[in-house]
Design a protein around this motif. Structure first.
Motif, PDB file in Angstrom:
ATOM      1  N   ASN A 290      13.620  16.843  -2.171  1.00  0.00           N
ATOM      2  CA  ASN A 290      14.999  16.732  -2.657  1.00  0.00           C
ATOM      3  C   ASN A 290      15.894  17.849  -2.135  1.00  0.00           C
ATOM      4  OD1 ASN A 290      14.258  19.003  -4.110  1.00  0.00           O
ATOM      5  ND2 ASN A 290      14.568  18.086  -6.124  1.00  0.00           N
ATOM      6  N   GLY A 291      15.476  18.491  -1.046  1.00  0.00           N
ATOM      7  CA  GLY A 291      16.271  19.566  -0.471  1.00  0.00           C
ATOM      8  C   GLY A 291      15.950  20.925  -1.046  1.00  0.00           C
ATOM      9  N   ARG A 292      15.152  20.960  -2.114  1.00  0.00           N
ATOM     10  CA  ARG A 292      14.753  22.217  -2.736  1.00  0.00           C
ATOM     11  C   ARG A 292      13.243  22.342  -2.851  1.00  0.00           C
ATOM     12  NH1 ARG A 292      18.997  21.484  -7.753  1.00  0.00           N
ATOM     13  NH2 ARG A 292      20.918  22.101  -6.649  1.00  0.00           N
ATOM     14  N   THR A 293      12.597  21.240  -3.224  1.00  0.00           N
ATOM     15  CA  THR A 293      11.156  21.233  -3.422  1.00  0.00           C
ATOM     16  C   THR A 293      10.621  19.839  -3.125  1.00  0.00           C
ATOM     17  OG1 THR A 293       9.396  21.797  -4.995  1.00  0.00           O
ATOM     18  CG2 THR A 293      11.292  20.604  -5.862  1.00  0.00           C
ATOM     19  N   GLU A 294       9.294  19.701  -3.172  1.00  0.00           N
ATOM     20  CA  GLU A 294       8.667  18.415  -2.883  1.00  0.00           C
ATOM     21  C   GLU A 294       7.627  18.136  -3.965  1.00  0.00           C
ATOM     22  OE1 GLU A 294       7.829  16.509   1.267  1.00  0.00           O
ATOM     23  OE2 GLU A 294       6.154  17.839   0.796  1.00  0.00           O
ATOM     24  N   TRP A 295       7.508  16.898  -4.384  1.00  0.00           N
ATOM     25  CA  TRP A 295       6.560  16.548  -5.431  1.00  0.00           C
ATOM     26  C   TRP A 295       5.891  15.212  -5.116  1.00  0.00           C
ATOM     27  CZ3 TRP A 295      11.794  16.023  -5.707  1.00  0.00           C
ATOM     28  CH2 TRP A 295      12.286  14.751  -5.997  1.00  0.00           C
ATOM     29  N   SER A 296       4.735  15.014  -5.709  1.00  0.00           N
ATOM     30  CA  SER A 296       3.995  13.767  -5.560  1.00  0.00           C
ATOM     31  C   SER A 296       4.515  12.733  -6.547  1.00  0.00           C
ATOM     32  CB  SER A 296       2.515  14.037  -5.826  1.00  0.00           C
ATOM     33  OG  SER A 296       1.790  12.835  -5.980  1.00  0.00           O
ATOM     34  N   PHE A 297       4.512  11.469  -6.131  1.00  0.00           N
ATOM     35  CA  PHE A 297       4.810  10.383  -7.060  1.00  0.00           C
ATOM     36  C   PHE A 297       3.859   9.225  -6.781  1.00  0.00           C
ATOM     37  CE2 PHE A 297       7.581   9.701  -3.418  1.00  0.00           C
ATOM     38  CZ  PHE A 297       7.570   8.336  -3.217  1.00  0.00           C
ATOM     39  N   ASP A 298       3.792   8.306  -7.719  1.00  0.00           N
ATOM     40  CA  ASP A 298       2.805   7.233  -7.685  1.00  0.00           C
ATOM     41  C   ASP A 298       3.120   6.227  -6.581  1.00  0.00           C
ATOM     42  OD1 ASP A 298       0.881   5.360  -8.214  1.00  0.00           O
ATOM     43  OD2 ASP A 298       1.526   4.934 -10.270  1.00  0.00           O
ATOM     44  N   PRO A 299       2.230   6.080  -5.581  1.00  0.00           N
ATOM     45  CA  PRO A 299       2.479   5.114  -4.505  1.00  0.00           C
ATOM     46  C   PRO A 299       2.105   3.677  -4.865  1.00  0.00           C
ATOM     47  CG  PRO A 299       0.446   6.272  -4.063  1.00  0.00           C
ATOM     48  CD  PRO A 299       1.017   6.883  -5.327  1.00  0.00           C
ATOM     49  N   TYR A 300       1.409   3.505  -5.990  1.00  0.00           N
ATOM     50  CA  TYR A 300       0.871   2.180  -6.315  1.00  0.00           C
ATOM     51  C   TYR A 300       1.944   1.088  -6.352  1.00  0.00           C
ATOM     52  CZ  TYR A 300      -1.674  -1.479  -8.859  1.00  0.00           C
ATOM     53  OH  TYR A 300      -2.246  -2.667  -9.242  1.00  0.00           O
ATOM     54  N   PRO A 301       3.089   1.287  -7.029  1.00  0.00           N
ATOM     55  CA  PRO A 301       4.091   0.215  -7.032  1.00  0.00           C
ATOM     56  C   PRO A 301       4.586  -0.143  -5.638  1.00  0.00           C
ATOM     57  CG  PRO A 301       4.579   1.842  -8.720  1.00  0.00           C
ATOM     58  CD  PRO A 301       3.507   2.438  -7.863  1.00  0.00           C
ATOM     59  N   HIS A 302       4.699   0.844  -4.769  1.00  0.00           N
ATOM     60  CA  HIS A 302       5.134   0.586  -3.402  1.00  0.00           C
ATOM     61  C   HIS A 302       4.076  -0.205  -2.636  1.00  0.00           C
ATOM     62  CE1 HIS A 302       8.531   3.418  -3.725  1.00  0.00           C
ATOM     63  NE2 HIS A 302       7.726   4.055  -4.555  1.00  0.00           N
ATOM     64  N   LEU A 303       2.821   0.187  -2.821  1.00  0.00           N
ATOM     65  CA  LEU A 303       1.736  -0.520  -2.141  1.00  0.00           C
ATOM     66  C   LEU A 303       1.715  -1.996  -2.523  1.00  0.00           C
ATOM     67  CD1 LEU A 303      -1.061   2.185  -2.474  1.00  0.00           C
ATOM     68  CD2 LEU A 303      -0.012   1.401  -0.335  1.00  0.00           C
ATOM     69  N   LYS A 304       1.938  -2.300  -3.784  1.00  0.00           N
ATOM     70  CA  LYS A 304       1.947  -3.699  -4.221  1.00  0.00           C
ATOM     71  C   LYS A 304       3.064  -4.477  -3.545  1.00  0.00           C
ATOM     72  CE  LYS A 304      -0.513  -5.226  -6.756  1.00  0.00           C
ATOM     73  NZ  LYS A 304      -1.891  -5.787  -6.556  1.00  0.00           N
ATOM     74  N   VAL A 305       4.243  -3.859  -3.440  1.00  0.00           N
ATOM     75  CA  VAL A 305       5.374  -4.521  -2.771  1.00  0.00           C
ATOM     76  C   VAL A 305       5.066  -4.717  -1.291  1.00  0.00           C
ATOM     77  CG1 VAL A 305       7.783  -4.259  -2.072  1.00  0.00           C
ATOM     78  CG2 VAL A 305       7.096  -3.663  -4.403  1.00  0.00           C
ATOM     79  N   TRP A 306       4.571  -3.679  -0.622  1.00  0.00           N
ATOM     80  CA  TRP A 306       4.275  -3.779   0.804  1.00  0.00           C
ATOM     81  C   TRP A 306       3.152  -4.762   1.078  1.00  0.00           C
ATOM     82  CZ3 TRP A 306       3.866   2.254   1.341  1.00  0.00           C
ATOM     83  CH2 TRP A 306       5.128   2.809   1.109  1.00  0.00           C
ATOM     84  N   GLU A 307       2.194  -4.823   0.176  1.00  0.00           N
ATOM     85  CA  GLU A 307       1.094  -5.770   0.328  1.00  0.00           C
ATOM     86  C   GLU A 307       1.625  -7.203   0.317  1.00  0.00           C
ATOM     87  OE1 GLU A 307      -3.327  -6.423  -1.619  1.00  0.00           O
ATOM     88  OE2 GLU A 307      -1.645  -5.971  -2.952  1.00  0.00           O
ATOM     89  N   ARG A 308       2.497  -7.518  -0.638  1.00  0.00           N
ATOM     90  CA  ARG A 308       3.078  -8.864  -0.705  1.00  0.00           C
ATOM     91  C   ARG A 308       3.884  -9.177   0.556  1.00  0.00           C
ATOM     92  NH1 ARG A 308       4.017  -7.350  -6.187  1.00  0.00           N
ATOM     93  NH2 ARG A 308       6.181  -6.784  -5.706  1.00  0.00           N
ATOM     94  N   GLN A 309       4.665  -8.212   1.020  1.00  0.00           N
ATOM     95  CA  GLN A 309       5.467  -8.430   2.218  1.00  0.00           C
ATOM     96  C   GLN A 309       4.578  -8.646   3.445  1.00  0.00           C
ATOM     97  OE1 GLN A 309       7.829  -4.824   2.244  1.00  0.00           O
ATOM     98  NE2 GLN A 309       9.381  -5.670   0.874  1.00  0.00           N
ATOM     99  N   SER A 310       3.534  -7.829   3.571  1.00  0.00           N
ATOM    100  CA  SER A 310       2.631  -7.964   4.720  1.00  0.00           C
ATOM    101  C   SER A 310       1.882  -9.281   4.705  1.00  0.00           C
ATOM    102  CB  SER A 310       1.648  -6.785   4.755  1.00  0.00           C
ATOM    103  OG  SER A 310       2.320  -5.568   4.991  1.00  0.00           O
ATOM    104  N   LYS A 311       1.477  -9.731   3.512  1.00  0.00           N
ATOM    105  CA  LYS A 311       0.778 -11.007   3.412  1.00  0.00           C
ATOM    106  C   LYS A 311       1.697 -12.161   3.804  1.00  0.00           C
ATOM    107  CE  LYS A 311      -2.873  -9.968   0.059  1.00  0.00           C
ATOM    108  NZ  LYS A 311      -3.416 -10.210  -1.293  1.00  0.00           N
ATOM    109  N   ARG A 312       2.923 -12.096   3.363  1.00  0.00           N
ATOM    110  CA  ARG A 312       3.883 -13.162   3.741  1.00  0.00           C
ATOM    111  C   ARG A 312       4.099 -13.203   5.240  1.00  0.00           C
ATOM    112  NH1 ARG A 312       6.859 -11.691  -1.084  1.00  0.00           N
ATOM    113  NH2 ARG A 312       8.205 -10.352   0.191  1.00  0.00           N
ATOM    114  N   ALA A 313       4.089 -11.992   5.857  1.00  0.00           N
ATOM    115  CA  ALA A 313       4.296 -11.928   7.300  1.00  0.00           C
ATOM    116  C   ALA A 313       3.021 -12.166   8.089  1.00  0.00           C
ATOM    117  CB  ALA A 313       4.895 -10.555   7.666  1.00  0.00           C
ATOM    118  N   GLY A 314       1.869 -12.284   7.383  1.00  0.00           N
ATOM    119  CA  GLY A 314       0.598 -12.504   8.056  1.00  0.00           C
ATOM    120  C   GLY A 314       0.107 -11.290   8.801  1.00  0.00           C
ATOM    121  N   SER A 315       0.419 -10.079   8.275  1.00  0.00           N
ATOM    122  CA  SER A 315       0.003  -8.853   8.979  1.00  0.00           C
ATOM    123  C   SER A 315      -0.927  -8.014   8.116  1.00  0.00           C
ATOM    124  CB  SER A 315       1.224  -8.033   9.368  1.00  0.00           C
ATOM    125  OG  SER A 315       1.962  -7.645   8.232  1.00  0.00           O
TER     126      SER A 315
END
Length: 315
Positions: A290-315
């Motif tokens: 954020n321009g001052r520090t860096e922190w970890s956040f949960d990637p799981y929701p993103h992975l679920k979205v990307w998984e659906r998109q990749s499956k639709r695209a056949g990749s």
């Protein structure tokens, strides 16, 4: 600090807005001879800050570079809302009239870019001079690195829309994962699990999830062979426990979604080369700056979205 999927990346992919901003960047390039991708890189960096900082106004479809009043009007200027280019200059502010209306407005797209362009020009138009100017402006090495990384991506791909994402494994392979972010970890002292583990067979291809710049590549006693990629949204994508790296990958290299970067392995928890202390899997983490520090956040929701998109695209 937790962050939602919406906050983690720019949600708007409207091509009209990208086109409008590109025209503004190219117009400023024509006036200053500083390549458009530097302006785009600064704007994108600050756009990302506005998504995750409460002390900054939220971004819209316009230029998102935020110039504080005292920097715009001049530190000693008694009129912090000054729009007169001449009095602003007298107080050594950077505000200027970029659209020819006789006013220097902090909310006008062309005035903002003209102010940034004039500031950069005081240092020079070559790459090293621009880096020095950015450091003097922001006073943070990591910020300069991220802006220069953005510029390299824009220069390489010649477009502003670099938001495409892919699931890190090809979806036609067998794999399994669940939300594990925040779980306790014993190895290496008391700490939390800063990512999601995706279990798969040895050697299953691991792909870049995004456009990005390779910031880190090598061995870590916890993560084994690992690689870190910074995307256009100030988000760092971390891939660990790899069995090795794709041939030719180098620090500072640009990558794109779906590009092979390595393979699933079980490396780590020991000196270089240690492997087999746990089942093969990819540890995938995401970190936000954020321009001052860096922190970890949960990637799981993103992975679920990307998984659906990749499956639709056949990749």
């Amino acid at each position: 600090m937790l962050i939602t999927p919406v906050q983690a990346e720019e949600p708007n992919n409207d091509q009209q807005h990208y086109h409008k901003r590109m025209k503004l960047f190219q117009k400023t390039e024509a006036v200053t001879s500083i390549p458009w991708y530097y302006y785009a890189a600064i704007d994108q960096y600050e756009r990302n800050l506005r998504f995750v900082r409460d002390d900054l106004p939220k971004p819209n479809h316009n230029i998102s570079i935020y110039i504080p009043e005292e920097k715009w009007s001049g530190l000693l200027n008694p009129n912090k809302q000054d729009t007169n280019p001449y009095s602003i200059a007298a107080f050594h502010g950077i505000g200027t009239d970029g659209n020819g209306d006789g006013k220097a407005s902090r909310t006008n797209n062309e005035d903002i870019l003209a102010a940034i362009g004039n500031y950069l020009l005081t240092y020079g138009t070559d790459h090293d001079s621009i880096k020095i100017a950015l450091w003097r402006y922001y006073g943070r090495d990591k910020t300069v690195s991220m802006i220069i990384g953005n510029a390299r991506m824009y220069k390489a791909y010649k477009k502003l829309d670099l938001q495409k994402k892919e699931f890190p494994l090809p979806t036609n392979y067998n794999y399994t994962y669940k939300s594990t972010w925040g779980a306790a970890r014993g190895w290496g002292g008391r700490r939390i699990h800063e990512g999601t583990d995706i279990f798969a067979d040895y050697g299953v291809p691991v792909r870049s999830t995004s456009y990005g710049i390779i910031e880190m590549k090598g061995w870590n006693r916890y993560g084994g062979w690992r690689i870190g990629i910074r995307d256009i949204n100030n988000t760092y994508h971390y891939y660990a426990h790899l069995n090795g790296f794709a041939k030719g990958l180098k620090l500072g290299q640009t990558v794109e979604p779906g590009m092979l970067i390595g393979g699933v392995g079980s490396t780590g928890y020991g000196p270089p080369g240690t492997s087999g202390k746990f089942p093969p899997h990819l540890h995938f983490g995401m970190y936000k700056d954020n321009g001052r520090t860096e922190w970890s956040f949960d990637p799981y929701p993103h992975l679920k979205v990307w998984e659906r998109q990749s499956k639709r695209a056949g990749s």
